[in-house]
Design a protein around this motif. Structure first.
Motif, PDB file in Angstrom:
ATOM      1  N   PHE A 158      -7.842 -12.341 -25.688  1.00  0.00           N
ATOM      2  CA  PHE A 158      -9.072 -12.743 -24.733  1.00  0.00           C
ATOM      3  C   PHE A 158      -8.528 -12.933 -23.351  1.00  0.00           C
ATOM      4  N   VAL A 159      -7.541 -14.067 -23.379  1.00  0.00           N
ATOM      5  CA  VAL A 159      -6.949 -14.359 -21.974  1.00  0.00           C
ATOM      6  C   VAL A 159      -6.090 -13.506 -21.325  1.00  0.00           C
ATOM      7  N   ASP A 160      -5.277 -12.800 -22.061  1.00  0.00           N
ATOM      8  CA  ASP A 160      -4.276 -11.642 -21.479  1.00  0.00           C
ATOM      9  C   ASP A 160      -5.299 -10.511 -20.932  1.00  0.00           C
ATOM     10  N   THR A 161      -6.336 -10.373 -21.445  1.00  0.00           N
ATOM     11  CA  THR A 161      -7.295  -9.281 -21.141  1.00  0.00           C
ATOM     12  C   THR A 161      -7.608  -9.779 -19.456  1.00  0.00           C
ATOM     13  N   ILE A 162      -8.224 -10.840 -19.495  1.00  0.00           N
ATOM     14  CA  ILE A 162      -8.788 -11.458 -18.164  1.00  0.00           C
ATOM     15  C   ILE A 162      -7.573 -11.240 -17.189  1.00  0.00           C
ATOM     16  N   VAL A 163      -6.435 -12.038 -17.563  1.00  0.00           N
ATOM     17  CA  VAL A 163      -5.231 -12.058 -16.502  1.00  0.00           C
ATOM     18  C   VAL A 163      -4.903 -10.671 -16.176  1.00  0.00           C
ATOM     19  N   ARG A 164      -4.831  -9.739 -17.010  1.00  0.00           N
ATOM     20  CA  ARG A 164      -4.297  -8.354 -16.869  1.00  0.00           C
ATOM     21  C   ARG A 164      -5.347  -7.567 -15.925  1.00  0.00           C
ATOM     22  N   CYS A 165      -6.746  -7.868 -16.077  1.00  0.00           N
ATOM     23  CA  CYS A 165      -7.693  -7.410 -15.148  1.00  0.00           C
ATOM     24  C   CYS A 165      -7.409  -7.934 -13.592  1.00  0.00           C
ATOM     25  N   ASN A 166      -7.229  -9.217 -13.745  1.00  0.00           N
ATOM     26  CA  ASN A 166      -6.977  -9.868 -12.329  1.00  0.00           C
ATOM     27  C   ASN A 166      -5.661  -9.322 -11.600  1.00  0.00           C
ATOM     28  N   LEU A 167      -4.757  -8.935 -12.388  1.00  0.00           N
ATOM     29  CA  LEU A 167      -3.420  -8.432 -11.831  1.00  0.00           C
ATOM     30  C   LEU A 167      -3.591  -6.972 -11.510  1.00  0.00           C
ATOM     31  N   GLN A 168      -4.507  -6.186 -12.382  1.00  0.00           N
ATOM     32  CA  GLN A 168      -4.604  -4.905 -11.849  1.00  0.00           C
ATOM     33  C   GLN A 168      -5.552  -4.908 -10.568  1.00  0.00           C
ATOM     34  N   SER A 169      -6.250  -5.850 -10.568  1.00  0.00           N
ATOM     35  CA  SER A 169      -7.422  -5.949  -9.109  1.00  0.00           C
ATOM     36  C   SER A 169      -6.374  -6.030  -8.211  1.00  0.00           C
ATOM     37  N   LEU A 170      -5.486  -7.296  -8.061  1.00  0.00           N
ATOM     38  CA  LEU A 170      -4.706  -7.575  -7.032  1.00  0.00           C
ATOM     39  C   LEU A 170      -3.838  -6.322  -6.637  1.00  0.00           C
ATOM     40  N   ALA A 171      -3.467  -5.567  -7.470  1.00  0.00           N
ATOM     41  CA  ALA A 171      -2.460  -4.426  -7.246  1.00  0.00           C
ATOM     42  C   ALA A 171      -3.580  -3.528  -6.310  1.00  0.00           C
ATOM     43  N   SER A 172      -4.666  -3.022  -6.951  1.00  0.00           N
ATOM     44  CA  SER A 172      -5.499  -2.182  -6.095  1.00  0.00           C
ATOM     45  C   SER A 172      -5.846  -2.810  -4.812  1.00  0.00           C
ATOM     46  N   THR A 173      -6.123  -3.996  -4.767  1.00  0.00           N
ATOM     47  CA  THR A 173      -6.551  -4.550  -3.454  1.00  0.00           C
ATOM     48  C   THR A 173      -5.539  -4.393  -2.345  1.00  0.00           C
ATOM     49  N   VAL A 174      -4.209  -4.942  -2.712  1.00  0.00           N
ATOM     50  CA  VAL A 174      -2.881  -5.095  -1.904  1.00  0.00           C
ATOM     51  C   VAL A 174      -2.608  -3.562  -1.471  1.00  0.00           C
ATOM     52  N   GLU A 175      -2.428  -2.699  -2.500  1.00  0.00           N
ATOM     53  CA  GLU A 175      -1.901  -1.340  -2.148  1.00  0.00           C
ATOM     54  C   GLU A 175      -3.029  -0.792  -1.236  1.00  0.00           C
ATOM     55  N   GLN A 176      -4.518  -1.069  -1.335  1.00  0.00           N
ATOM     56  CA  GLN A 176      -5.173  -0.293  -0.362  1.00  0.00           C
ATOM     57  C   GLN A 176      -5.029  -1.023   1.232  1.00  0.00           C
ATOM     58  N   LEU A 177      -4.839  -2.413   1.060  1.00  0.00           N
ATOM     59  CA  LEU A 177      -4.670  -3.042   2.279  1.00  0.00           C
ATOM     60  C   LEU A 177      -3.394  -2.479   3.108  1.00  0.00           C
ATOM     61  N   THR A 178      -2.336  -2.424   2.301  1.00  0.00           N
ATOM     62  CA  THR A 178      -1.094  -1.871   2.779  1.00  0.00           C
ATOM     63  C   THR A 178      -1.358  -0.445   3.580  1.00  0.00           C
ATOM     64  N   LEU A 179      -2.102   0.464   2.794  1.00  0.00           N
ATOM     65  CA  LEU A 179      -2.191   1.941   3.201  1.00  0.00           C
ATOM     66  C   LEU A 179      -3.145   1.786   4.415  1.00  0.00           C
ATOM     67  N   ALA A 180      -4.115   0.724   4.591  1.00  0.00           N
ATOM     68  CA  ALA A 180      -4.813   1.003   5.681  1.00  0.00           C
ATOM     69  C   ALA A 180      -4.291   0.185   7.178  1.00  0.00           C
ATOM     70  N   ALA A 181      -3.224  -0.623   6.836  1.00  0.00           N
ATOM     71  CA  ALA A 181      -2.549  -1.165   7.795  1.00  0.00           C
ATOM     72  C   ALA A 181      -1.973  -0.402   8.660  1.00  0.00           C
ATOM     73  N   PRO A 182      -1.997  -0.609   9.944  1.00  0.00           N
ATOM     74  CA  PRO A 182      -1.205   0.442  11.072  1.00  0.00           C
ATOM     75  C   PRO A 182       0.129   0.477  10.834  1.00  0.00           C
ATOM     76  N   ARG A 183       0.763   1.587  11.222  1.00  0.00           N
ATOM     77  CA  ARG A 183       2.127   1.598  10.854  1.00  0.00           C
ATOM     78  C   ARG A 183       2.797   1.739  12.417  1.00  0.00           C
ATOM     79  N   HIS A 184       3.891   1.101  12.273  1.00  0.00           N
ATOM     80  CA  HIS A 184       4.689   1.002  13.587  1.00  0.00           C
ATOM     81  C   HIS A 184       5.992   1.675  13.541  1.00  0.00           C
ATOM     82  N   ASN A 185       6.157   2.584  14.364  1.00  0.00           N
ATOM     83  CA  ASN A 185       7.465   3.343  14.523  1.00  0.00           C
ATOM     84  C   ASN A 185       8.560   2.533  14.976  1.00  0.00           C
TER      85      ASN A 185
END
Length: 206
Positions: free
Chosen positions: A179-206
């Protein structure tokens, strides 16, 4: 994306005693690298269990940590949380207390939690549940964020979250871990998705 239930962790192993409680370490779990294992040791008493969940994230560690460290804003990536209110402290200092309300449909309504550790240098955060209406009695969580090796040469971060919690009456250790592992894993998967989307959206500097 639905979160699949995780396989229960192996039986916890006693390492020492602390205040009459066995020191069980989630470091023996495959999810915990040796370099952060010391942070994931928990004093586990009778009627309790511990486990650990890991998540790799394709983003720099500092970007991941910038979200994880926000004790006052867990809803930024924990989608089970509807709202958060800091009721003691400023939300960024150890000892701060927050009250979080969870979304409907879960066997919980709110939780009162205390910030135990916030180490920006080592990227370690820990909180303890003080009370509320939920199934997680005497819950304590530790999360570490560290850079990981990437074969492709792109930024990669490993997040490990471990916990200790009481086994509710009528439940087994394996049921509680699942039960608890499922909650923690969902939170970490959501963290990964959120951070990766923010990283892709961030402006890139040459």
């Amino acid at each position: 994306m639905p979160c699949a239930a995780t396989r229960p962790s192996p039986e916890q192993h006693s390492r020492a005693t602390a205040g009459g409680r066995a020191m069980a370490s989630c470091a023996g779990h495959a999810a915990v690298p040796g370099e952060v294992s010391a942070y994931h040791e928990h004093a586990v008493g009778a009627g309790q269990c511990c486990s650990a969940v890991a998540q790799s994230i394709a983003a720099p560690a500092e970007a991941v940590w910038s979200l994880v460290r926000r004790f006052d804003r867990p809803q930024e990536y924990k989608h089970f949380i509807k709202s958060c209110r800091v009721v003691d402290g400023d939300g960024g200092a150890v000892g701060s207390v927050r009250e979080v309300c969870v979304v409907s449909g879960l066997p919980a309504s709110y939780s009162r939690e205390r910030l135990e550790i916030l180490d920006d240098e080592r990227r370690v955060i820990s909180f303890r549940i003080l009370g509320g209406e939920h199934r997680l009695s005497n819950y304590r969580s530790v999360t570490t964020v560290r850079e990981a090796a990437s074969a492709a040469g792109t930024p990669l971060t490993l997040v490990v979250e471990s916990y200790v919690v009481d086994v509710p009456p009528g439940n087994t250790i394996d049921e509680t871990r699942t039960f608890v592992d499922t909650i923690v894993r969902c939170n970490l998967q959501s963290l990964a998705s959120t951070v990766e989307q923010l990283t892709l959206a961030a402006p890139r500097h040459n």
